[in-house]
Design a protein around this motif. Structure first.
Motif, short mmCIF file in Angstrom:
data_model
loop_
_atom_site.label_atom_id
_atom_site.label_comp_id
_atom_site.label_asym_id
_atom_site.label_seq_id
_atom_site.Cartn_x
_atom_site.Cartn_y
_atom_site.Cartn_z
N ALA A 166 25.43 -15.96 25.55
CA ALA A 166 24.93 -16.30 24.30
C ALA A 166 24.74 -17.76 24.22
N MET A 167 25.10 -18.69 24.95
CA MET A 167 24.77 -19.82 24.96
C MET A 167 23.37 -20.33 25.09
N GLN A 168 22.83 -19.42 25.69
CA GLN A 168 21.26 -19.46 25.80
C GLN A 168 20.56 -19.46 24.47
N GLY A 169 21.10 -18.72 23.61
CA GLY A 169 20.48 -18.58 22.23
C GLY A 169 20.81 -20.26 21.38
N ASP A 346 5.49 -28.21 12.93
CA ASP A 346 5.62 -26.92 12.52
C ASP A 346 5.72 -25.62 13.36
N ILE A 347 5.36 -26.05 14.64
CA ILE A 347 5.55 -25.15 15.86
C ILE A 347 7.17 -24.78 16.29
N THR A 348 7.58 -26.05 16.18
CA THR A 348 9.06 -26.12 16.49
C THR A 348 9.98 -25.62 15.35
N GLY A 349 9.57 -26.00 14.21
CA GLY A 349 10.37 -25.52 13.13
C GLY A 349 10.40 -23.91 13.07
N LEU A 350 9.23 -23.30 13.43
CA LEU A 350 8.97 -21.80 13.37
C LEU A 350 9.91 -21.15 14.17
N HIS A 351 9.70 -21.89 15.62
CA HIS A 351 10.33 -21.43 16.89
C HIS A 351 11.86 -21.48 16.31
N THR A 352 12.46 -22.57 15.58
CA THR A 352 13.88 -22.55 15.25
C THR A 352 14.30 -21.69 14.38
N ALA A 353 13.58 -21.17 13.26
CA ALA A 353 13.73 -20.26 12.29
C ALA A 353 14.09 -18.86 13.08
N ILE A 354 13.07 -18.50 14.03
CA ILE A 354 13.18 -17.26 14.89
C ILE A 354 14.24 -17.26 15.44
N ALA A 355 14.64 -18.42 16.11
CA ALA A 355 15.75 -18.32 17.04
C ALA A 355 17.05 -18.19 16.11
N ALA A 356 17.32 -18.97 15.04
CA ALA A 356 18.50 -18.97 14.49
C ALA A 356 18.61 -17.63 13.66
N GLY A 357 17.56 -17.12 13.01
CA GLY A 357 17.68 -15.98 12.19
C GLY A 357 17.68 -14.58 13.01
N CYS A 358 17.04 -14.79 14.23
CA CYS A 358 16.99 -13.15 14.98
C CYS A 358 17.55 -13.36 16.46
N THR A 359 17.04 -14.37 16.88
CA THR A 359 17.59 -14.48 18.41
C THR A 359 19.28 -14.68 18.46
N LEU A 360 19.58 -15.54 18.01
CA LEU A 360 20.93 -15.85 18.00
C LEU A 360 21.99 -14.77 17.35
N PRO A 361 21.65 -14.28 16.33
CA PRO A 361 22.52 -13.01 15.79
C PRO A 361 22.46 -12.03 16.64
N GLY A 362 21.41 -11.70 17.58
CA GLY A 362 21.43 -10.73 18.53
C GLY A 362 22.45 -10.87 19.44
N TYR A 363 22.82 -12.11 19.94
CA TYR A 363 23.59 -12.36 20.83
C TYR A 363 24.99 -12.26 20.40
N PHE A 364 25.20 -12.53 19.20
CA PHE A 364 26.59 -12.60 18.43
C PHE A 364 27.09 -10.92 18.52
N PHE A 420 16.87 -7.29 18.98
CA PHE A 420 17.10 -6.10 19.87
C PHE A 420 17.12 -6.37 21.19
N ALA A 421 16.54 -7.46 21.63
CA ALA A 421 16.42 -7.80 23.12
C ALA A 421 17.78 -8.43 23.47
N ASN A 422 18.15 -9.18 22.66
CA ASN A 422 19.52 -9.93 22.73
C ASN A 422 20.63 -8.92 22.41
N PHE A 423 20.60 -7.94 21.40
CA PHE A 423 21.64 -7.10 21.18
C PHE A 423 21.23 -5.96 22.05
N GLY A 424 20.91 -6.13 23.29
CA GLY A 424 20.45 -4.87 24.29
C GLY A 424 20.15 -5.38 25.60
N PRO A 425 18.97 -5.13 25.95
CA PRO A 425 18.88 -5.47 27.46
C PRO A 425 18.78 -6.83 28.16
N ASN A 426 18.44 -7.97 27.25
CA ASN A 426 18.45 -9.12 27.72
C ASN A 426 19.97 -9.81 28.08
#
Length: 531
Positions: A166-169, A346-364, A420-426
């Protein structure tokens, strides 16, 4: 066929209370994955700036952007194979610090790449150091997974390993934050300062790796390597007595002798019979997962440009032609009014929003439920839900490109794929190979599984480039990958709640482990807790 009695020190590890040292091990191993994710995903965030600076013609820049994104992924392949093999031959700890030092050096070197200010040798040397950075990142995968699996107790092993991964997130979020802050700092500066932005962002990856190097060197070798491979039961008991804060009497010397039948090698018929399908399952599942995960992650900015979430080409209107999607946005095709630093923020902001809102919760979610639901069920759930959300994007694809607020719905569904990639096969493809194979082959087999996965990642990046004119077709191909992952997941046994030796058959058949009956063994001085 008779197997070994499980060693006392390994039983103590399997049933030990969760202690501070376990959390320290999570942080020490996890910071490697923090750095791994930061280094792998920052390059996609600043690739536009690099291409604009050194390859301003759009057509060449497209191929260079793909090359820059793929070169570090390519380096992870030999890194996982080499360091995975060395982890079994030389010990997990002995080479654990080597990968971190190589990571630090190559992160710094990526920012100090040399050449004339407008000359292509800068990109050539950048790719050289990025490749070796990938080698170090690849080496970290089998070593961290094996070390954490061999330190953890069997009751919470999955959660501990998922926490490391999860530290990857957090590294993914940090990549976006550092990129956003750096680009914001240069927002109103001259375009000549582009070099400073991408170099600072890439070099920052050395900081977390350097901070944890000392603690990696202080970690003792795992008891399973020391006792079962190095065959030094006294040293294993001594090391783990200090780690677990208890007295573990050393085993009798003949207690660690393996029968000759159990000394099969990786290329033997015995390994093929016992673990051939397991290795096939772990490699194929990791392969198809990485095709999806890296293609959608590393080209997120191009996809969101298509649906209008990011500013794009000068001829982009309400409906964007899919053929425009994968062209690097920092080419002469961009409006002159586009501020490159603002676009990067803008690119990095959108990336951060997706990572914090979806990617990281999947790890949790993976950390919370992996020892309750089980690895295989979570992996099947993840592949299934990824398929569902990809179909929701692919089937009505033309509707997503229409000039309305569909772009926000697209982003939400896109984010759920990563959840679901992170709360799943990743997560599970990282955990399962470190549990299924014998101690003397554990790191090697994890390295093989991960290397095949990264081959999938490279192919995914290349597939995105070749299918950039029809992203809808790519989505359907990714659906096919998920379906393959579901089928091959069924080849894998559930490992939840079992000791590593019980999973691999290294303990004597029918052996009853001590934790079922003992809270404190006064004779041996081993403190355990009921499960």
């Amino acid at each position: 066929m008779a197997r070994n009695q499980q060693l006392r020190v390994l039983q103590a590890l399997d049933v030990a209370r969760t202690q501070l040292y376990h959390f320290m091990a999570i942080v020490i191993a996890g910071m490697g994955f923090f750095t791994d994710a930061y280094d792998l995903f920052t390059i996609s965030l600043v690739a536009d700036l690099i291409v604009h600076r050194y390859y301003p013609d759009g057509r060449t820049g497209n191929y260079i952007s793909v090359l820059i994104n793929a070169v570090s992924l390519s380096g992870t392949i030999p890194g996982q194979l080499l360091f995975g093999w060395l982890g079994d031959k030389m010990g997990r700890k002995r080479i654990y610090g080597v990968t971190l030092l190589l990571m630090v050096f190559c992160s710094l070197a990526s920012g100090f790449t040399f050449g004339k200010s407008t000359y292509k040798s800068v990109v050539v040397t950048l790719c050289f150091f990025r490749f070796w950075l990938g080698v170090s990142i690849g080496g970290d995968y089998p070593l961290s997974a094996t070390i954490m699996s061999e330190y953890a107790n069997k009751r919470t092993r999955g959660a501990f390993m998922a926490a490391v991964f999860a530290m990857q997130g957090f590294g993914n979020v940090a990549a976006g934050l550092v990129g956003m802050i750096t680009s914001k700092a240069f927002d109103n500066s001259s375009p000549d300062n582009i070099d400073y932005v991408w170099r600072i962002v890439l070099m920052f990856g050395a900081v977390p790796a350097l901070l944890t190097y000392y603690w990696r060197t202080k970690m003792p070798e795992t008891a399973r390597y020391t006792a079962l491979i190095a065959k030094d039961a006294k040293m294993a008991a001594s090391d783990m007595s200090a780690v677990l804060n208890m007295h573990i009497p050393p085993e009798e010397e003949d207690g660690i002798n393996l029968t000759s039948e159990d000394q099969y090698g990786l290329f033997s018929s015995d390994f093929l019979h016992r673990h051939g399908l397991h290795l096939l399952g772990t490699t194929v599942c990791w392969f198809v997962l990485d095709v999806t995960f890296y293609s959608l992650n590393m080209f997120m900015k191009d996809i969101f440009t298509t649906v209008g979430l990011l500013d794009g080409h000068h001829d982009q209107v309400c409906k964007v032609n899919a053929c425009q999607m994968a062209r690097p946005p920092v080419t002469p095709g961009y409006r002159k009014s586009v501020n490159l630093f603002k676009r990067t923020s803008d690119i990095t902001g959108l990336h951060t929003a997706i990572a914090a809102g979806c990617t990281l919760p999947g790890y949790f979610f993976a950390v919370a439920f992996i020892d309750r639901i089980g690895r295989i069920k979570i992996q099947l759930l993840g592949f299934t839900m990824m398929t569902a959300f990809q179909l929701c994007l692919a089937i009505p694809y033309d509707k997503w490109l229409e000039c309305n607020n569909n772009k926000y719905g697209f982003a939400v569904l896109y984010g759920f794929i990563f959840f679901f990639a992170n709360f799943g096969p990743n997560t599970t493809t990282f955990i399962v190979p470190a549990e299924l194979f014998p101690a003397r082959l554990r790191s090697t087999c994890h390295g093989i599984s991960g290397a095949v996965g990264k081959i999938g990642a490279v192919l995914g990046v290349c597939a995105f480039s070749f299918l950039s004119c029809n992203f809808r077709v790519l989505l359907f191909l990714l659906v096919g990958c998920n379906l393959v992952g579901i089928v091959f997941t069924l080849l894998l046994p559930e490992t939840k709640g079992k000791s590593l030796e019980e999973i691999t058959g290294e303990t004597e058949e029918g052996q009853t482990l001590d934790d079922e009956a003992t809270v404190v063994n006064a004779d041996d001085g081993i403190h355990v807790v009921p499960v």
